[in-house]
Motif scaffolding. Structure first.
Motif, PDB file in Angstrom:
ATOM      1  N   GLU A 198      46.406  76.202  -7.483  1.00  0.00           N
ATOM      2  CA  GLU A 198      46.804  75.362  -8.884  1.00  0.00           C
ATOM      3  C   GLU A 198      48.180  74.698  -8.690  1.00  0.00           C
ATOM      4  OE1 GLU A 198      46.573  77.297 -13.187  1.00  0.00           O
ATOM      5  OE2 GLU A 198      46.597  79.138 -11.337  1.00  0.00           O
ATOM      6  N   LEU A 199      48.028  73.585  -9.402  1.00  0.00           N
ATOM      7  CA  LEU A 199      49.224  72.350  -9.574  1.00  0.00           C
ATOM      8  C   LEU A 199      48.754  72.050  -8.345  1.00  0.00           C
ATOM      9  CD1 LEU A 199      52.027  74.265 -11.392  1.00  0.00           C
ATOM     10  CD2 LEU A 199      50.165  72.932 -12.521  1.00  0.00           C
ATOM     11  N   CYS A 200      48.029  72.305  -7.386  1.00  0.00           N
ATOM     12  CA  CYS A 200      48.453  70.379  -5.545  1.00  0.00           C
ATOM     13  C   CYS A 200      46.511  70.100  -5.454  1.00  0.00           C
ATOM     14  CB  CYS A 200      48.369  72.001  -5.442  1.00  0.00           C
ATOM     15  SG  CYS A 200      50.289  72.688  -4.840  1.00  0.00           S
ATOM     16  N   GLU A 201      46.420  70.437  -6.785  1.00  0.00           N
ATOM     17  CA  GLU A 201      45.216  69.727  -6.606  1.00  0.00           C
ATOM     18  C   GLU A 201      45.158  68.424  -5.736  1.00  0.00           C
ATOM     19  OE1 GLU A 201      44.229  72.249  -9.907  1.00  0.00           O
ATOM     20  OE2 GLU A 201      45.955  71.717  -9.147  1.00  0.00           O
ATOM     21  N   GLY A 202      44.000  67.980  -5.119  1.00  0.00           N
ATOM     22  CA  GLY A 202      44.150  66.130  -4.476  1.00  0.00           C
ATOM     23  C   GLY A 202      45.129  66.468  -3.359  1.00  0.00           C
ATOM     24  N   CYS A 203      45.818  67.996  -3.233  1.00  0.00           N
ATOM     25  CA  CYS A 203      46.982  67.222  -1.674  1.00  0.00           C
ATOM     26  C   CYS A 203      47.024  67.835  -0.639  1.00  0.00           C
ATOM     27  CB  CYS A 203      48.219  67.933  -3.436  1.00  0.00           C
ATOM     28  SG  CYS A 203      48.812  67.646  -3.992  1.00  0.00           S
ATOM     29  N   LEU A 204      47.634  67.057   0.168  1.00  0.00           N
ATOM     30  CA  LEU A 204      47.540  68.072   1.658  1.00  0.00           C
ATOM     31  C   LEU A 204      48.871  68.168   1.921  1.00  0.00           C
ATOM     32  CD1 LEU A 204      45.778  65.506   3.672  1.00  0.00           C
ATOM     33  CD2 LEU A 204      44.867  67.785   2.571  1.00  0.00           C
ATOM     34  N   ARG A 205      49.306  69.343   2.510  1.00  0.00           N
ATOM     35  CA  ARG A 205      50.427  68.936   2.993  1.00  0.00           C
ATOM     36  C   ARG A 205      50.808  68.975   4.724  1.00  0.00           C
ATOM     37  NH1 ARG A 205      52.795  75.632   3.668  1.00  0.00           N
ATOM     38  NH2 ARG A 205      52.346  74.870   6.005  1.00  0.00           N
ATOM     39  N   ILE A 206      51.513  68.180   4.899  1.00  0.00           N
ATOM     40  CA  ILE A 206      51.760  67.236   6.125  1.00  0.00           C
ATOM     41  C   ILE A 206      53.341  67.959   6.480  1.00  0.00           C
ATOM     42  CG2 ILE A 206      51.959  65.856   7.858  1.00  0.00           C
ATOM     43  CD1 ILE A 206      49.992  64.693   4.637  1.00  0.00           C
ATOM     44  N   THR A 207      53.611  69.323   7.582  1.00  0.00           N
ATOM     45  CA  THR A 207      54.770  69.012   8.640  1.00  0.00           C
ATOM     46  C   THR A 207      54.996  67.753   9.070  1.00  0.00           C
ATOM     47  OG1 THR A 207      53.800  71.841   8.921  1.00  0.00           O
ATOM     48  CG2 THR A 207      55.746  70.677  10.249  1.00  0.00           C
ATOM     49  N   VAL A 208      56.679  67.856   9.484  1.00  0.00           N
ATOM     50  CA  VAL A 208      56.912  66.480   9.646  1.00  0.00           C
ATOM     51  C   VAL A 208      56.834  66.698  11.451  1.00  0.00           C
ATOM     52  CG1 VAL A 208      58.722  65.528  10.119  1.00  0.00           C
ATOM     53  CG2 VAL A 208      58.246  65.916   7.822  1.00  0.00           C
ATOM     54  N   GLY A 209      56.921  65.740  12.060  1.00  0.00           N
ATOM     55  CA  GLY A 209      56.178  66.223  13.515  1.00  0.00           C
ATOM     56  C   GLY A 209      57.121  65.366  13.781  1.00  0.00           C
ATOM     57  N   THR A 210      57.274  65.114  15.179  1.00  0.00           N
ATOM     58  CA  THR A 210      57.832  64.444  16.364  1.00  0.00           C
ATOM     59  C   THR A 210      57.583  63.077  16.409  1.00  0.00           C
ATOM     60  OG1 THR A 210      56.216  64.371  18.527  1.00  0.00           O
ATOM     61  CG2 THR A 210      57.958  65.972  17.963  1.00  0.00           C
ATOM     62  N   PRO A 211      58.472  62.037  16.206  1.00  0.00           N
ATOM     63  CA  PRO A 211      58.210  60.827  16.176  1.00  0.00           C
ATOM     64  C   PRO A 211      57.232  60.302  16.795  1.00  0.00           C
ATOM     65  CG  PRO A 211      61.242  61.205  16.216  1.00  0.00           C
ATOM     66  CD  PRO A 211      60.169  62.239  17.253  1.00  0.00           C
ATOM     67  N   ALA A 212      56.661  60.445  17.414  1.00  0.00           N
ATOM     68  CA  ALA A 212      55.754  60.029  18.588  1.00  0.00           C
ATOM     69  C   ALA A 212      54.381  60.357  17.826  1.00  0.00           C
ATOM     70  CB  ALA A 212      55.765  60.735  19.873  1.00  0.00           C
ATOM     71  N   GLU A 213      54.197  61.988  16.928  1.00  0.00           N
ATOM     72  CA  GLU A 213      53.109  63.078  16.733  1.00  0.00           C
ATOM     73  C   GLU A 213      53.527  62.005  14.950  1.00  0.00           C
ATOM     74  OE1 GLU A 213      53.930  67.033  18.170  1.00  0.00           O
ATOM     75  OE2 GLU A 213      54.847  67.024  16.296  1.00  0.00           O
ATOM     76  N   ASN A 214      54.559  61.885  14.500  1.00  0.00           N
ATOM     77  CA  ASN A 214      54.567  61.113  13.457  1.00  0.00           C
ATOM     78  C   ASN A 214      53.813  59.662  13.781  1.00  0.00           C
ATOM     79  OD1 ASN A 214      55.691  62.856  12.206  1.00  0.00           O
ATOM     80  ND2 ASN A 214      57.722  62.565  12.036  1.00  0.00           N
ATOM     81  N   ARG A 215      53.809  58.633  14.189  1.00  0.00           N
ATOM     82  CA  ARG A 215      53.400  57.583  14.482  1.00  0.00           C
ATOM     83  C   ARG A 215      51.955  58.198  14.463  1.00  0.00           C
ATOM     84  NH1 ARG A 215      57.764  56.757  17.661  1.00  0.00           N
ATOM     85  NH2 ARG A 215      57.027  57.095  19.351  1.00  0.00           N
ATOM     86  N   THR A 216      51.787  58.786  15.631  1.00  0.00           N
ATOM     87  CA  THR A 216      49.956  59.190  15.591  1.00  0.00           C
ATOM     88  C   THR A 216      49.151  59.349  14.700  1.00  0.00           C
ATOM     89  OG1 THR A 216      50.294  59.512  17.907  1.00  0.00           O
ATOM     90  CG2 THR A 216      48.600  60.347  16.652  1.00  0.00           C
ATOM     91  N   LEU A 217      50.246  60.037  13.862  1.00  0.00           N
ATOM     92  CA  LEU A 217      49.622  60.296  12.098  1.00  0.00           C
ATOM     93  C   LEU A 217      49.230  58.962  11.596  1.00  0.00           C
ATOM     94  CD1 LEU A 217      48.807  62.609  10.010  1.00  0.00           C
ATOM     95  CD2 LEU A 217      51.314  62.472   9.191  1.00  0.00           C
ATOM     96  N   LEU A 218      50.680  58.402  11.046  1.00  0.00           N
ATOM     97  CA  LEU A 218      50.336  57.114  10.358  1.00  0.00           C
ATOM     98  C   LEU A 218      48.866  56.289  11.074  1.00  0.00           C
ATOM     99  CD1 LEU A 218      53.871  56.916   9.886  1.00  0.00           C
ATOM    100  CD2 LEU A 218      52.601  57.370   8.147  1.00  0.00           C
ATOM    101  N   GLU A 219      48.889  56.019  12.508  1.00  0.00           N
ATOM    102  CA  GLU A 219      48.087  55.329  12.758  1.00  0.00           C
ATOM    103  C   GLU A 219      46.816  55.673  12.495  1.00  0.00           C
ATOM    104  OE1 GLU A 219      48.226  55.220  17.054  1.00  0.00           O
ATOM    105  OE2 GLU A 219      50.711  54.409  17.094  1.00  0.00           O
ATOM    106  N   LYS A 220      46.093  56.727  12.960  1.00  0.00           N
ATOM    107  CA  LYS A 220      45.332  57.304  12.285  1.00  0.00           C
ATOM    108  C   LYS A 220      45.102  56.973  10.912  1.00  0.00           C
ATOM    109  CE  LYS A 220      43.862  57.854  16.661  1.00  0.00           C
ATOM    110  NZ  LYS A 220      43.571  57.680  17.028  1.00  0.00           N
ATOM    111  N   LEU A 221      45.803  57.562  10.106  1.00  0.00           N
ATOM    112  CA  LEU A 221      45.293  57.298   8.588  1.00  0.00           C
ATOM    113  C   LEU A 221      45.735  55.821   7.658  1.00  0.00           C
ATOM    114  CD1 LEU A 221      47.830  59.331   7.151  1.00  0.00           C
ATOM    115  CD2 LEU A 221      45.882  60.226   7.096  1.00  0.00           C
ATOM    116  N   ASN A 222      45.847  54.920   8.558  1.00  0.00           N
ATOM    117  CA  ASN A 222      46.119  53.788   8.001  1.00  0.00           C
ATOM    118  C   ASN A 222      45.111  53.193   8.906  1.00  0.00           C
ATOM    119  OD1 ASN A 222      48.512  51.830   7.331  1.00  0.00           O
ATOM    120  ND2 ASN A 222      49.948  53.204   8.849  1.00  0.00           N
ATOM    121  N   GLN A 223      44.078  53.287   9.646  1.00  0.00           N
ATOM    122  CA  GLN A 223      42.737  52.697  10.016  1.00  0.00           C
ATOM    123  C   GLN A 223      41.621  53.151   8.995  1.00  0.00           C
ATOM    124  OE1 GLN A 223      42.530  54.518  13.840  1.00  0.00           O
ATOM    125  NE2 GLN A 223      44.094  53.229  14.937  1.00  0.00           N
TER     126      GLN A 223
END
Length: 352
Positions: free
Chosen positions: A324-349
């Protein structure tokens, strides 16, 4: 403070009368050459380290080091098996099952509700406002003669934002029960910890952990900061040796590395801001709640589909879209710079 707080009025009758278990290490304090009082194995352990002796039941060395780091006297610190033990003891000490109740302010950390259910304690939910702040009128209306605890997570999980300090102070000043401020994510915030307010608010309990910024989640060491009287209640109820010696030894070593932890915190905060900027460039991302934690709550189109897509690549985030009150949301933990880059690459695809 106008609040006529009386700890004794809050305690359960059986806890007032409780005679705590007295361990061998409680009854003898000091140095000795022959310890044959606790039925331990005198030959040692089948390990490189000797763990045949029971640990310090009150973790004096760990508390002394934490005291220096946190700026809180050791006598105002309780150490538990994760924050979960610190939460559970509050229920067992102050809430009579089937009689008393607590107030929760969802969306918030789920263990407050689970612990209430385990202890057969009723809970009243007063939802946060649309901007994830306290509904002070709602809280005031929910309090009754049997309300013993109010749990406030700040920075809040799963939203990441800090709760306004003046609102928490309003609750502290007007509630005669205990206000529990859970600061598990405080290291990632520029907001001042409530541990510095313990002398001003006798009804304040602050929870923190070594699981997040300190990177010691596997060791399960939680902290509660409160008045000496509340800490005495904690120590009266806890199991005699609730923090094992291996954990105490490793934590003592870890606490020597404050600079390393501070570097990680700075990098995490920097990566958090980068992640927010780049995620907001995605067409299907609608909003990101301002975060003071090491995670972000991202509102997006088709969150479950995005979650399942990431799983295919071994990237696991937390689906909060049904909360409730978080409808439509994913919670994303901040990873290492490399992990964050991989995440963003996949989301951009993703084919938007």
């Amino acid at each position: 403070m106008d609040n006529p707080f009386n700890l004794n009025n809050l305690l359960r009758e059986n806890i007032k009368k409780l005679v705590p278990y007295s361990s061998a290490r409680d009854e003898f304090k000091g140095e000795a050459s022959i310890l044959i009082d606790a039925n331990e194995n005198p030959f040692g352990s089948p390990l490189n380290h000797d763990y045949n002796r029971y640990p310090d039941p009150l973790q004096h060395q760990v508390k002394a080091k934490l005291s220096n780091i946190k700026g809180v006297p050791a006598e105002n610190i309780f150490l538990g098996n994760g924050s979960d033990e610190a939460i559970d003891i509050l229920y067992r000490a102050f809430c009579t099952p089937g009689v008393d109740n607590v107030i929760l302010v969802p969306p918030t950390y789920g263990m407050y509700e689970v612990s209430a259910n385990i202890n057969d304690v009723a809970f009243k939910k007063v939802n946060l406002t649309a901007d994830y702040q306290l509904d002070l009128d709602g809280i005031a209306n929910a309090i009754d003669a049997h309300t013993k605890l109010i749990f406030i997570c700040s920075p809040n999980n799963p939203t990441g934002n800090s709760i306004r300090r003046q609102d928490i102070e309003t609750v502290l000043n007007n509630f005669q029960g205990l206000v529990v401020v859970d600061e598990a994510y405080i290291n990632f915030s520029a907001v001042k910890s409530f541990t510095q307010e313990l002398a001003e608010y006798p009804n304040l309990v602050v929870l923190q952990t070594l699981s997040k910024a300190w990177g010691l989640a596997a060791l399960r060491l939680g902290m509660a900061f409160a008045s000496k009287e509340i800490i005495a209640v904690y120590n009266k109820i806890k199991p005699p040796y609730n923090i094992n010696q291996a954990t105490q030894d490793i934590v003592l070593e870890a606490l020597n590395n404050v600079d390393q932890v501070n570097d990680w915190i700075k990098e995490t905060v920097s990566e958090r801001e980068k992640l927010v900027r780049e995620l907001l460039e995605l067409d299907y991302v609608q909003y990101i709640t301002p975060s003071d934690a090491n995670f972000i709550l991202v509102k997006m189109e088709q969150p479950r589909e995005v979650y399942d897509y990431l799983v295919q690549y071994g990237i696991i985030v937390r689906d909060r879209s049904k909360v409730e009150l978080c409808e439509g949301c994913l919670r994303i933990t901040v990873g290492t710079p490399a992990e964050n880059r991989t995440l963003l690459e996949k989301l951009n695809q993703i084919n938007k």
